[in-house]
Design a protein around this motif. Structure first.
Motif, PDB file in Angstrom:
ATOM      1  N   ASP A 118     -11.020  25.489 -16.000  1.00 18.54           N
ATOM      2  CA  ASP A 118     -11.009  26.175 -14.716  1.00 18.54           C
ATOM      3  C   ASP A 118     -10.417  25.245 -13.654  1.00 18.54           C
ATOM      4  O   ASP A 118     -10.931  24.146 -13.433  1.00 18.54           O
ATOM      5  CB  ASP A 118     -12.443  26.566 -14.342  1.00 18.54           C
ATOM      6  CG  ASP A 118     -12.512  27.452 -13.101  1.00 18.54           C
ATOM      7  OD1 ASP A 118     -11.659  27.298 -12.205  1.00 18.54           O
ATOM      8  OD2 ASP A 118     -13.430  28.291 -13.032  1.00 18.54           O
TER       9      ASP A 118
ATOM     10  N   LYS B 129     -20.605  29.313 -11.274  1.00 16.32           N
ATOM     11  CA  LYS B 129     -21.081  29.972 -12.483  1.00 16.32           C
ATOM     12  C   LYS B 129     -21.800  28.983 -13.398  1.00 16.32           C
ATOM     13  O   LYS B 129     -22.463  29.362 -14.350  1.00 16.32           O
ATOM     14  CB  LYS B 129     -19.895  30.614 -13.220  1.00 16.32           C
ATOM     15  CG  LYS B 129     -20.291  31.651 -14.254  1.00 16.32           C
ATOM     16  CD  LYS B 129     -19.075  32.375 -14.793  1.00 16.32           C
ATOM     17  CE  LYS B 129     -19.477  33.493 -15.742  1.00 16.32           C
ATOM     18  NZ  LYS B 129     -18.304  34.229 -16.280  1.00 16.32           N
ATOM     19  N   ALA B 130     -21.633  27.703 -13.085  1.00 16.62           N
ATOM     20  CA  ALA B 130     -22.245  26.642 -13.893  1.00 16.62           C
ATOM     21  C   ALA B 130     -22.590  25.474 -12.979  1.00 16.62           C
ATOM     22  O   ALA B 130     -22.024  25.334 -11.899  1.00 16.62           O
ATOM     23  CB  ALA B 130     -21.274  26.195 -14.991  1.00 16.62           C
TER      24      ALA B 130
ATOM     25  N   THR C  98     -25.324  35.739 -16.297  1.00 15.62           N
ATOM     26  CA  THR C  98     -25.065  34.835 -17.411  1.00 15.62           C
ATOM     27  C   THR C  98     -25.976  33.619 -17.320  1.00 15.62           C
ATOM     28  O   THR C  98     -26.571  33.335 -16.275  1.00 15.62           O
ATOM     29  CB  THR C  98     -23.608  34.364 -17.397  1.00 15.62           C
ATOM     30  OG1 THR C  98     -23.335  33.761 -16.111  1.00 15.62           O
ATOM     31  CG2 THR C  98     -22.668  35.524 -17.620  1.00 15.62           C
TER      32      THR C  98
ATOM     33  N   ASP D 290     -17.398  28.741 -20.748  1.00 17.64           N
ATOM     34  CA  ASP D 290     -17.695  30.145 -20.477  1.00 17.64           C
ATOM     35  C   ASP D 290     -17.198  30.982 -21.647  1.00 17.64           C
ATOM     36  O   ASP D 290     -15.984  31.104 -21.863  1.00 17.64           O
ATOM     37  CB  ASP D 290     -17.026  30.583 -19.176  1.00 17.64           C
ATOM     38  CG  ASP D 290     -17.409  31.990 -18.760  1.00 17.64           C
ATOM     39  OD1 ASP D 290     -18.110  32.675 -19.530  1.00 17.64           O
ATOM     40  OD2 ASP D 290     -17.011  32.413 -17.654  1.00 17.64           O
TER      41      ASP D 290
ATOM     42  N   LEU E 287     -15.833  25.171 -17.766  1.00 13.26           N
ATOM     43  CA  LEU E 287     -16.311  25.126 -16.393  1.00 13.26           C
ATOM     44  C   LEU E 287     -16.759  23.727 -15.975  1.00 13.26           C
ATOM     45  O   LEU E 287     -16.907  23.451 -14.788  1.00 13.26           O
ATOM     46  CB  LEU E 287     -17.472  26.102 -16.194  1.00 13.26           C
ATOM     47  CG  LEU E 287     -17.174  27.575 -16.501  1.00 13.26           C
ATOM     48  CD1 LEU E 287     -18.398  28.423 -16.196  1.00 13.26           C
ATOM     49  CD2 LEU E 287     -15.977  28.056 -15.710  1.00 13.26           C
TER      50      LEU E 287
ATOM     51  N   THR F 155     -17.902  34.206 -21.983  1.00 14.76           N
ATOM     52  CA  THR F 155     -17.874  35.616 -21.611  1.00 14.76           C
ATOM     53  C   THR F 155     -16.473  36.067 -21.220  1.00 14.76           C
ATOM     54  O   THR F 155     -16.261  37.231 -20.889  1.00 14.76           O
ATOM     55  CB  THR F 155     -18.835  35.903 -20.437  1.00 14.76           C
ATOM     56  OG1 THR F 155     -18.353  35.255 -19.254  1.00 14.76           O
ATOM     57  CG2 THR F 155     -20.237  35.414 -20.756  1.00 14.76           C
ATOM     58  N   THR F 156     -15.518  35.143 -21.221  1.00  8.90           N
ATOM     59  CA  THR F 156     -14.142  35.480 -20.871  1.00  8.90           C
ATOM     60  C   THR F 156     -13.233  35.328 -22.085  1.00  8.90           C
ATOM     61  O   THR F 156     -13.589  34.665 -23.062  1.00  8.90           O
ATOM     62  CB  THR F 156     -13.623  34.567 -19.746  1.00  8.90           C
ATOM     63  OG1 THR F 156     -13.592  33.209 -20.224  1.00  8.90           O
ATOM     64  CG2 THR F 156     -14.519  34.640 -18.526  1.00  8.90           C
TER      65      THR F 156
ATOM     66  N   ILE G 246     -21.860  29.360 -21.896  1.00 10.88           N
ATOM     67  CA  ILE G 246     -22.229  30.400 -20.946  1.00 10.88           C
ATOM     68  C   ILE G 246     -22.145  31.749 -21.643  1.00 10.88           C
ATOM     69  O   ILE G 246     -21.090  32.131 -22.165  1.00 10.88           O
ATOM     70  CB  ILE G 246     -21.295  30.407 -19.719  1.00 10.88           C
ATOM     71  CG1 ILE G 246     -21.346  29.062 -18.993  1.00 10.88           C
ATOM     72  CG2 ILE G 246     -21.651  31.556 -18.775  1.00 10.88           C
ATOM     73  CD1 ILE G 246     -22.618  28.789 -18.249  1.00 10.88           C
TER      74      ILE G 246
ATOM     75  N   GLY H 160     -26.360  29.377 -19.062  1.00  8.32           N
ATOM     76  CA  GLY H 160     -25.871  28.311 -19.924  1.00  8.32           C
ATOM     77  C   GLY H 160     -26.948  27.899 -20.913  1.00  8.32           C
ATOM     78  O   GLY H 160     -28.096  27.673 -20.529  1.00  8.32           O
TER      79      GLY H 160
END
Length: 348
Positions: free
Chosen positions: A214, A228-229, A117, A185, A194, A187-188, A100, A119
């Motif tokens: 997660d 988010k996914a 965002t 992910d 995820l 971006t974190t 992601i 994937g």
């Protein structure tokens, strides 16, 4: 719609080009990957992507994964690639790993479900990469099934679900992994898993020892949860009959399942059981399917969706499943089982 079904051969350039042309012209094509079969469209074409949602009956807030055929293709699709993401790409691509990342404006909102965002993954399956190359476009592709049902791992399943709903179905080999890709992910900080898959948490920790899963993915999500996914929110992987997981010591599990079976039999109900090679002969008065040996979780993962689907032809009223240790690919197996059961779990 007349669906063309072809047996794909990477050496047959005309078939590759024909399928690629379908994608370029805004059509949708089901095709094999090493994870599960995918249903693909030009990821940059809003109208084409909408056809995926329509064919699958997929909720519009469930983002898609974009597939590429070589690493260079990612540059136009994302704004930046963090250092650890680059290491993951080098180590696990091509393969069953989705990253992601923050998307560029070239990817329409319908593909990302309105998220900033997206994937991205590069499949290791030769047929999948040949199709992407022939299309000369990145391909957005969820699993090639009716939304909510077990994902397809062979041609026959794709035909059962999508014949008459898509332009073309490509038949190839059975999917190697049998479960959808691991999603990370990037971006974190630290990175976050995820969706578990064939690239396990233990493998990822060799790149980033702080990476974690997660907690939302192993429990029933809230109604207002925004995924988010893919696979994070809705009930997935479900056969027609309800699934119940019996989770505990194996011997106690066997005894409990047999008791539950008898209760259903007494009420004239038909029961299916998801077992393993070590336990399949310990059940009676039910339709028993083995996923494989408990000593080979990769085999169990590969067979999970086929076994779930097999009960649809048996007209069972309930499916009872053994559980598996949540370590290695066992985390991904239990993630899919829990979602197929709608988190109906009996703890012993």
């Amino acid at each position: 719609m007349n669906t063309k079904i072809i047996k794909f051969d990477v050496e047959n350039k005309s078939l590759i080009e024909e399928a690629g042309k379908v994608i370029r012209n805004g059509g949708i094509v089901a095709f094999p990957t090493e994870t599960v079969y995918g249903l693909g469209a030009n990821a940059l074409d809003c109208c084409a992507v909408k056809k995926i949602f329509k064919a699958k009956g997929r909720p519009q807030d469930n983002p898609l994964i974009v597939h590429i055929s070589n690493i260079e293709e990612i540059n136009d699709l994302v704004k930046q690639i963090p250092h650890k993401a680059k290491i993951l790409m080098e180590k696990f691509w091509p393969g069953p790993l989705t990253l992601i990342l923050e998307k560029t404006d070239v990817i329409p909102d319908v593909t990302s479900a309105g998220l900033k965002t997206i994937g991205i993954r590069m499949p290791s399956n030769d047929t999948a990469r040949a199709l992407i190359k022939a299309a000369r476009k990145p391909i957005a592709a969820p699993s090639a099934n009716i939304s909510g049902r077990p994902s397809p791992t062979n041609l026959e399943t794709c035909v059962d679900d999508l014949n008459g709903k898509v332009d073309c179905i490509i038949g190839g080999e059975k999917s190697e992994v049998g479960l959808e890709s691991t999603i990370v992910d990037c971006t974190t900080e630290p990175m976050c898993v995820l969706r578990p898959g064939g690239i396990t948490l233990e493998m990822l920790k060799k790149v980033d020892d702080k990476i974690y899963i997660d907690p939302n993915i192993m429990k029933k999500p809230e109604k207002d949860f925004k995924p988010k996914a893919p696979g994070m929110k809705y009930r997935h992987y479900a056969p027609k009959a309800p699934v119940k997981i019996i989770d505990g010591d194996l011997q106690k599990t066997i005894e409990k399942i047999n008791k539950i079976v008898q209760n259903y039999i007494d009420n004239n109900k038909k029961v299916g059981i998801i077992a393993t090679d070590e336990t399949k002969d310990k059940y009676s008065n039910a339709i028993v399917r083995s996923l494989g040996s408990r000593t080979n979780l990769e085999e169990i993962a590969q067979n999970l969706f086929e076994v779930l689907r097999s009960f649809d032809n048996e007209d069972v009223d309930i499916i009872l499943s053994e559980s598996f240790k949540e370590q290695g690919i066992g985390i991904a197996i239990m993630n899919r089982l829990k979602k197929s059961a709608g988190f109906d779990i009996m703890k012993l």
